[in-house]
Structures are given as structure tokens and as C-alpha cells.
Motif scaffolding. Sequence first.
Motif, short mmCIF file in Angstrom:
data_model
loop_
_atom_site.label_atom_id
_atom_site.label_comp_id
_atom_site.label_asym_id
_atom_site.label_seq_id
_atom_site.Cartn_x
_atom_site.Cartn_y
_atom_site.Cartn_z
N MET A 1 35.78 20.47 26.96
CA MET A 1 34.74 21.48 27.03
C MET A 1 34.32 21.75 28.48
SD MET A 1 33.13 23.55 25.27
CE MET A 1 31.83 23.94 24.19
N LYS A 2 34.25 20.67 29.27
CA LYS A 2 33.85 20.84 30.67
C LYS A 2 34.86 21.69 31.42
CE LYS A 2 32.51 18.41 34.76
NZ LYS A 2 32.19 17.18 35.41
N ARG A 3 36.12 21.53 31.10
CA ARG A 3 37.18 22.31 31.75
C ARG A 3 37.01 23.80 31.47
NH1 ARG A 3 40.51 21.83 35.79
NH2 ARG A 3 42.62 22.45 35.36
N PHE A 4 36.63 24.14 30.23
CA PHE A 4 36.41 25.53 29.85
C PHE A 4 35.25 26.13 30.64
CE2 PHE A 4 34.41 28.68 27.00
CZ PHE A 4 35.45 29.61 26.99
N GLU A 5 34.17 25.36 30.80
CA GLU A 5 33.02 25.84 31.57
C GLU A 5 33.38 26.05 33.03
OE1 GLU A 5 29.99 26.81 30.55
OE2 GLU A 5 30.78 26.55 28.52
N GLU A 6 34.17 25.14 33.59
CA GLU A 6 34.61 25.30 34.98
C GLU A 6 35.46 26.54 35.14
OE1 GLU A 6 36.60 21.70 36.01
OE2 GLU A 6 34.75 20.55 36.13
N ARG A 7 36.30 26.81 34.16
CA ARG A 7 37.14 28.00 34.22
C ARG A 7 36.29 29.26 34.16
NH1 ARG A 7 42.23 28.21 30.58
NH2 ARG A 7 43.04 27.08 32.35
N LYS A 8 35.27 29.28 33.29
CA LYS A 8 34.38 30.44 33.19
C LYS A 8 33.66 30.69 34.51
CE LYS A 8 31.61 30.72 29.74
NZ LYS A 8 30.75 30.49 28.56
N LEU A 9 33.20 29.62 35.15
CA LEU A 9 32.52 29.78 36.43
C LEU A 9 33.50 30.24 37.51
CD1 LEU A 9 30.10 26.73 36.49
CD2 LEU A 9 29.56 29.13 36.07
N GLY A 10 34.72 29.75 37.47
CA GLY A 10 35.74 30.19 38.43
C GLY A 10 36.07 31.66 38.27
N VAL A 11 36.17 32.11 37.04
CA VAL A 11 36.43 33.53 36.78
C VAL A 11 35.24 34.37 37.24
CG1 VAL A 11 36.74 35.24 34.94
CG2 VAL A 11 38.06 33.13 34.90
N ALA A 12 34.03 33.89 37.00
CA ALA A 12 32.85 34.61 37.45
C ALA A 12 32.82 34.71 38.97
CB ALA A 12 31.59 33.93 36.93
N TRP A 13 33.13 33.61 39.64
CA TRP A 13 33.16 33.61 41.11
C TRP A 13 34.20 34.58 41.64
CZ3 TRP A 13 36.94 32.32 44.64
CH2 TRP A 13 36.52 32.26 45.97
N LEU A 14 35.40 34.55 41.05
CA LEU A 14 36.46 35.46 41.47
C LEU A 14 36.06 36.92 41.23
CD1 LEU A 14 39.29 35.67 42.64
CD2 LEU A 14 40.18 35.56 40.31
N THR A 15 35.40 37.18 40.12
CA THR A 15 34.91 38.53 39.83
C THR A 15 33.90 38.97 40.88
OG1 THR A 15 35.24 38.15 37.47
CG2 THR A 15 33.82 39.98 38.08
N LEU A 16 33.00 38.06 41.28
CA LEU A 16 32.03 38.39 42.32
C LEU A 16 32.71 38.73 43.64
CD1 LEU A 16 29.29 35.70 41.65
CD2 LEU A 16 29.05 38.17 41.38
N VAL A 17 33.75 38.00 43.98
CA VAL A 17 34.49 38.27 45.21
C VAL A 17 35.16 39.65 45.13
CG1 VAL A 17 36.45 37.56 46.62
CG2 VAL A 17 34.83 35.86 45.81
N VAL A 18 35.80 39.94 44.01
CA VAL A 18 36.50 41.22 43.85
C VAL A 18 35.50 42.38 43.89
CG1 VAL A 18 37.81 42.63 42.20
CG2 VAL A 18 38.47 40.26 42.64
N VAL A 19 34.37 42.23 43.21
CA VAL A 19 33.36 43.30 43.21
C VAL A 19 32.77 43.49 44.61
CG1 VAL A 19 31.11 43.97 42.28
CG2 VAL A 19 32.85 43.07 40.76
N THR A 20 32.59 42.41 45.35
CA THR A 20 32.08 42.52 46.72
C THR A 20 33.05 43.26 47.62
OG1 THR A 20 30.83 40.47 46.48
CG2 THR A 20 31.30 41.21 48.72
N VAL A 21 34.32 42.91 47.54
CA VAL A 21 35.33 43.59 48.35
C VAL A 21 35.45 45.06 47.93
CG1 VAL A 21 37.80 43.67 48.87
CG2 VAL A 21 36.60 41.49 48.88
N THR A 22 35.36 45.32 46.64
CA THR A 22 35.41 46.70 46.16
C THR A 22 34.23 47.50 46.69
OG1 THR A 22 36.52 45.97 44.15
CG2 THR A 22 35.51 48.14 44.10
N GLY A 23 33.03 46.91 46.67
CA GLY A 23 31.85 47.60 47.20
C GLY A 23 31.98 47.89 48.68
N PHE A 24 32.49 46.93 49.43
CA PHE A 24 32.70 47.14 50.86
C PHE A 24 33.70 48.26 51.09
CE2 PHE A 24 34.99 46.28 54.80
CZ PHE A 24 33.94 46.32 55.70
N THR A 25 34.78 48.26 50.33
CA THR A 25 35.81 49.30 50.48
C THR A 25 35.24 50.67 50.14
OG1 THR A 25 37.49 47.68 49.88
CG2 THR A 25 38.12 50.00 49.74
#
Length: 87
Positions: A1-25
Motif C-alpha cells: 500500500m505504501k508503494r502505491f501512495e508513493e507512486r501517486k505522489l510521484g505522479v502528482a509531482w511530475l504533473t506539477l513539473v509538466v504544468v509549470t513548464v507548460t505555463g512558462f512556455t
Amino acid sequence: MKRFEERKLGVAWLTLVVVTVTGFTIAEAVFIKPLSVALVMALSGVKARLVLYRFMELNEAPTGLRVFFNAWLLICVLMIFGLYSVA
């Protein structure tokens, strides 16, 4: 279960990075300033909501609290864009 939560947070972090770069672009590439501000503010709202739900665990809060924070976020984004449009 902990692994699943870590994956969700990793996906959320990656999404934040992509949205930030998209906003800058968008801010740098779109020459129609009101349109670029609207798009960047919309992306900022998406980022803020993602942080509220994933990292601050608002998805487990009572419904009234979720409604309040979603309304607050929407009002803030619209107010910032409105003030930019007036200025």
C-alpha cells in the motif's frame, strides 16, 4: 500500500513539473497577453488544486471544507485575472 501512495505522489509531482513548464512556455510564446495570462492563471489553479488534494490531503476532508477551498481557489484565480484585465 505504501508503494502505491508513493507512486501517486510521484505522479502528482511530475504533473506539477509538466504544468509549470507548460505555463512558462505559454507565458513566453503566446503574444496575446490577456490570453496568456488567462491560460497561466488556469494552470496555476490546476496546480494549486493538485497540491491541496494530493499533498495536503483535502480529498479526505469533509465535503464542506472541500467546497470552501475549491470556491476560494476559483475566486482567487478569477480575481487575479480580473484585476489584470482592469489594469
